[in-house]
Structure formats: structure tokens, C-alpha cells
Design a protein around this motif. Sequence first.
Motif, mmCIF file in Angstrom:
data_model
loop_
_atom_site.group_PDB
_atom_site.id
_atom_site.type_symbol
_atom_site.label_atom_id
_atom_site.label_comp_id
_atom_site.label_asym_id
_atom_site.label_seq_id
_atom_site.Cartn_x
_atom_site.Cartn_y
_atom_site.Cartn_z
ATOM 1 N N PRO A 1 60.220 23.610 58.542
ATOM 2 C CA PRO A 1 59.525 24.146 59.726
ATOM 3 C C PRO A 1 59.516 23.184 60.901
ATOM 4 O O PRO A 1 59.545 23.626 62.066
ATOM 5 C CB PRO A 1 58.106 24.427 59.215
ATOM 6 C CG PRO A 1 57.953 23.620 57.981
ATOM 7 C CD PRO A 1 59.316 23.533 57.384
ATOM 8 N N ILE A 2 59.480 21.876 60.646
ATOM 9 C CA ILE A 2 59.538 20.912 61.752
ATOM 10 C C ILE A 2 60.878 21.023 62.467
ATOM 11 O O ILE A 2 60.949 20.995 63.706
ATOM 12 C CB ILE A 2 59.310 19.482 61.224
ATOM 13 C CG1 ILE A 2 57.871 19.306 60.752
ATOM 14 C CG2 ILE A 2 59.631 18.458 62.302
ATOM 15 C CD1 ILE A 2 57.595 17.976 60.094
ATOM 16 N N ASN A 3 61.945 21.169 61.706
ATOM 17 C CA ASN A 3 63.261 21.363 62.300
ATOM 18 C C ASN A 3 63.298 22.627 63.142
ATOM 19 O O ASN A 3 63.865 22.643 64.240
ATOM 20 C CB ASN A 3 64.307 21.425 61.183
ATOM 21 C CG ASN A 3 65.594 22.086 61.625
ATOM 22 O OD1 ASN A 3 66.219 21.679 62.592
ATOM 23 N ND2 ASN A 3 65.994 23.126 60.918
ATOM 24 N N SER B 1 59.584 9.008 57.412
ATOM 25 C CA SER B 1 60.740 8.344 56.805
ATOM 26 C C SER B 1 61.970 9.248 56.754
ATOM 27 O O SER B 1 63.093 8.763 56.646
ATOM 28 C CB SER B 1 60.389 7.859 55.392
ATOM 29 O OG SER B 1 60.145 8.954 54.523
ATOM 30 N N TYR B 2 61.764 10.570 56.849
ATOM 31 C CA TYR B 2 62.872 11.529 56.841
ATOM 32 C C TYR B 2 63.209 12.034 58.243
ATOM 33 O O TYR B 2 63.797 13.106 58.400
ATOM 34 C CB TYR B 2 62.536 12.723 55.939
ATOM 35 C CG TYR B 2 62.738 12.454 54.469
ATOM 36 C CD1 TYR B 2 63.932 12.784 53.828
ATOM 37 C CD2 TYR B 2 61.738 11.860 53.711
ATOM 38 C CE1 TYR B 2 64.113 12.549 52.477
ATOM 39 C CE2 TYR B 2 61.913 11.611 52.355
ATOM 40 C CZ TYR B 2 63.093 11.956 51.746
ATOM 41 O OH TYR B 2 63.276 11.720 50.398
ATOM 42 N N ARG B 3 62.861 11.270 59.276
ATOM 43 C CA ARG B 3 63.090 11.705 60.656
ATOM 44 C C ARG B 3 64.581 11.866 60.971
ATOM 45 O O ARG B 3 64.960 12.742 61.750
ATOM 46 C CB ARG B 3 62.444 10.729 61.633
ATOM 47 C CG ARG B 3 62.932 9.297 61.525
ATOM 48 C CD ARG B 3 62.121 8.370 62.422
ATOM 49 N NE ARG B 3 62.556 6.977 62.311
ATOM 50 C CZ ARG B 3 62.158 6.135 61.378
ATOM 51 N NH1 ARG B 3 61.300 6.554 60.445
ATOM 52 N NH2 ARG B 3 62.589 4.889 61.364
ATOM 53 N N GLU B 4 65.425 11.038 60.356
ATOM 54 C CA GLU B 4 66.860 11.166 60.601
ATOM 55 C C GLU B 4 67.399 12.480 60.037
ATOM 56 O O GLU B 4 68.303 13.086 60.627
ATOM 57 C CB GLU B 4 67.601 9.975 59.994
ATOM 58 C CG GLU B 4 67.278 8.647 60.675
ATOM 59 C CD GLU B 4 68.088 7.501 60.097
ATOM 60 O OE1 GLU B 4 68.893 7.748 59.165
ATOM 61 O OE2 GLU B 4 67.914 6.362 60.577
ATOM 62 N N LEU B 5 66.858 12.917 58.911
ATOM 63 C CA LEU B 5 67.263 14.202 58.352
ATOM 64 C C LEU B 5 66.851 15.343 59.275
ATOM 65 O O LEU B 5 67.608 16.300 59.471
ATOM 66 C CB LEU B 5 66.629 14.385 56.965
ATOM 67 C CG LEU B 5 66.947 15.690 56.243
ATOM 68 C CD1 LEU B 5 68.437 15.798 55.950
ATOM 69 C CD2 LEU B 5 66.140 15.807 54.951
ATOM 70 N N VAL B 6 65.652 15.245 59.850
ATOM 71 C CA VAL B 6 65.190 16.264 60.787
ATOM 72 C C VAL B 6 66.131 16.347 61.982
ATOM 73 O O VAL B 6 66.559 17.440 62.394
ATOM 74 C CB VAL B 6 63.757 15.961 61.258
ATOM 75 C CG1 VAL B 6 63.328 16.953 62.338
ATOM 76 C CG2 VAL B 6 62.779 16.009 60.092
ATOM 77 N N LEU B 7 66.484 15.201 62.549
ATOM 78 C CA LEU B 7 67.386 15.179 63.700
ATOM 79 C C LEU B 7 68.759 15.726 63.339
ATOM 80 O O LEU B 7 69.402 16.395 64.150
ATOM 81 C CB LEU B 7 67.504 13.756 64.246
ATOM 82 C CG LEU B 7 66.215 13.153 64.817
ATOM 83 C CD1 LEU B 7 66.458 11.720 65.266
ATOM 84 C CD2 LEU B 7 65.699 13.984 65.981
ATOM 85 N N MET B 8 69.214 15.458 62.124
ATOM 86 C CA MET B 8 70.507 15.984 61.684
ATOM 87 C C MET B 8 70.469 17.504 61.588
ATOM 88 O O MET B 8 71.413 18.191 62.009
ATOM 89 C CB MET B 8 70.872 15.388 60.323
ATOM 90 C CG MET B 8 72.264 15.784 59.832
ATOM 91 S SD MET B 8 72.584 15.265 58.134
ATOM 92 C CE MET B 8 71.485 16.384 57.242
ATOM 93 N N PHE B 9 69.367 18.060 61.064
ATOM 94 C CA PHE B 9 69.231 19.510 60.981
ATOM 95 C C PHE B 9 69.165 20.135 62.374
ATOM 96 O O PHE B 9 69.736 21.207 62.618
ATOM 97 C CB PHE B 9 67.971 19.870 60.189
ATOM 98 C CG PHE B 9 68.137 19.750 58.701
ATOM 99 C CD1 PHE B 9 69.387 19.775 58.123
ATOM 100 C CD2 PHE B 9 67.024 19.628 57.872
ATOM 101 C CE1 PHE B 9 69.547 19.667 56.746
ATOM 102 C CE2 PHE B 9 67.174 19.531 56.495
ATOM 103 C CZ PHE B 9 68.435 19.545 55.936
ATOM 104 N N VAL B 10 68.458 19.490 63.296
ATOM 105 C CA VAL B 10 68.367 20.006 64.662
ATOM 106 C C VAL B 10 69.752 20.038 65.303
ATOM 107 O O VAL B 10 70.136 21.029 65.945
ATOM 108 C CB VAL B 10 67.392 19.152 65.499
ATOM 109 C CG1 VAL B 10 67.463 19.553 66.971
ATOM 110 C CG2 VAL B 10 65.973 19.298 64.981
ATOM 111 N N LYS B 11 70.493 18.971 65.140
ATOM 112 C CA LYS B 11 71.847 18.904 65.691
ATOM 113 C C LYS B 11 72.739 19.956 65.063
ATOM 114 O O LYS B 11 73.532 20.614 65.749
ATOM 115 C CB LYS B 11 72.425 17.511 65.451
ATOM 116 C CG LYS B 11 73.820 17.315 66.030
ATOM 117 C CD LYS B 11 74.309 15.901 65.785
ATOM 118 C CE LYS B 11 75.717 15.715 66.354
ATOM 119 N NZ LYS B 11 76.220 14.327 66.098
#
Length: 308
Positions: free
Chosen positions: A151-153, A53-63
Motif C-alpha cells: 500500500p505504501i508503494n 529498512s525496506y525503503r529501497e524496495l519501495v522505490l523500486m516498486f514505484v519505479k
Amino acid sequence: MGRAVRLGNGSRHNPCLVLSEIMAESKTEKEKWSLVITPRRKFFNINIRELISYRELVLMFVKRDFITQYKQTILGPLWYVISPFISAIIFTFVFGNLAGIGTDGIPHLLFYYSGILLWNFFTACFSGSSDIFISNAHIFGRIYYPRLVAPINQVLSTSIKSFIQLLLLIAFFIYYISIGTPLYPSWRLLLFPMLLIWLAAAGVGAGLIISSITTKYRDLRLLVSYVLGLAMYAAPVVYPLSEIPEQFLWIAYLNPVSAPIELFRQWFFGFSSVSNTIIWSNLGITAVLFLAGLTMFNQNEANFIDVI
């Protein structure tokens, strides 16, 4: 602070009815929440659905990491390949030409660059995870999101760098093929992402163990950075497993990055080999590190703010 409650007929002089209406109103308000955060009491509790459910936050951190790291640089993402390329040239001169260490028939530049690529991925996952509590304390103490997002980020950001570095390795490979160098890639090279997952599990698992300890003992961070710099020479980065004397071969069994690096060279170049016993030993150690790291992380994330 008092609470305004609309009382029904007949409840004005009946305390029991007043209390029941307050409880009913509280229940109604509680049901309006879309997310309820409760303390984790289990010894091992990883909520996969919450992470998704927090996948968008992960993508934002990666970006964010990808943009900010080289935002004010001239060469930008080219630094991803410049650094391992220069290291490969230095290793070629020192270990290949001066020391004369064999490479199992693989051209020196390909041999060292491939080892550096995978080793840098492992160390990035390890370093990012080993410092996760301290480096993210200012965020963790203000807002809530699953702590494993960090850590996923780190793994995803490092994976992007590794795939960019892989493109340069493919360019070198094409060059050596064009000049007649005998190289025999295997279809198993398509399993390259699985090797990254293997190394990420080992790096994140070991890093989370260290991170859980360094929340109390800060000086351990200095020791870890020093040991990590030396640990590369215990891995088959600058030498193949075939060059290790028999009495020191146990190091390859205990080092979880030995098999992935050798398998990659075997799949990509058609040379080198690694025994099944080393593969299974490294897989077992990786599984133990990963599960132990997640368990310690799960136990420390609840109170690390108070310790830090």
C-alpha cells in the motif's frame, strides 16, 4: 540429516559435553544472522523501523509501476492528465451547462478538474489497498518483506500522478488569471501534501478493511467496484457542499473526502467554504478507518495465504 560437530577433548564419551557443544555451535550460527523473522502475536504491531529498512524496495516498486504502466504507449505519462481533463470537460457540459449546478463562482473547468484530481487519488489508494492480498499473493507466498510495502508503494505511485495532474491545473489557473477571472489563492495551498496524506489515510484504511474481508469472500470485490463508481456522487466532486440540501448534509459529515476536496478549492481559488464541524468529523472518521484497516491487516497477513 546428521550434523557434523567438532568435539573437544574429553567429550568423546560424554553425552552432556556433546550436547553442550552442539548448543554452543547453534548459538554461534544464530548470532551470524542479520535479520531474524518472528511471528507477530500482538493485536496491533507495525514495525516502522523495518519499513524504513525496506525503503529501497519501495522505490523500486514505484519505479516499476511508473515505467511498466505506459511503457508501450504513444503518449506515455500524458495519460495522467488526459483522462481527468476529458472527464472535466464532460462534467462541465453535463452538470455545468445542462443541469446548471452551481460551482460557488469557480470556473467550471477548474472546479471539476480539481474535484476529479483528488477523487482519483482517493480511489486509487482505496482500490490498490482493497485488492492487496489477492493481487500480491504470488509474491507474498514466495518471499518475505513487510506487507505494508504494497500500500505504501500504491500511495507513492499515485502521488506522482497527482502532482503531474496538479501541474495542468496550475496551467489552467494561470490562463484564467490572465483573462481577468477573479481567483484568490491562499498560502495554505502549500499544505496540499497534507491533503494527500489525509486522503491516502482514508483510502488505504478503508481499502485494507475491504482487503481483509475479500480474502474469504471474493464476490465482495465486484460489489466494491460497483459501489465505488457511485460513491463519487456522494462526494463534492460535481457539486459544492453549498448545493447540498440541509436534510442531506449528514452525508458530508460521514464522507471523509468531503472536507479535503472543499479545503483544496478554498485554498486554491479563494471560493467555497467548509465548516469546522465537517472538518473534524471527516478527520475522526479517517482516523477510525486508518486504525481499523491497519489492525485488520495486521491480523490477516499471517494466514491469508492459507485462505487464498
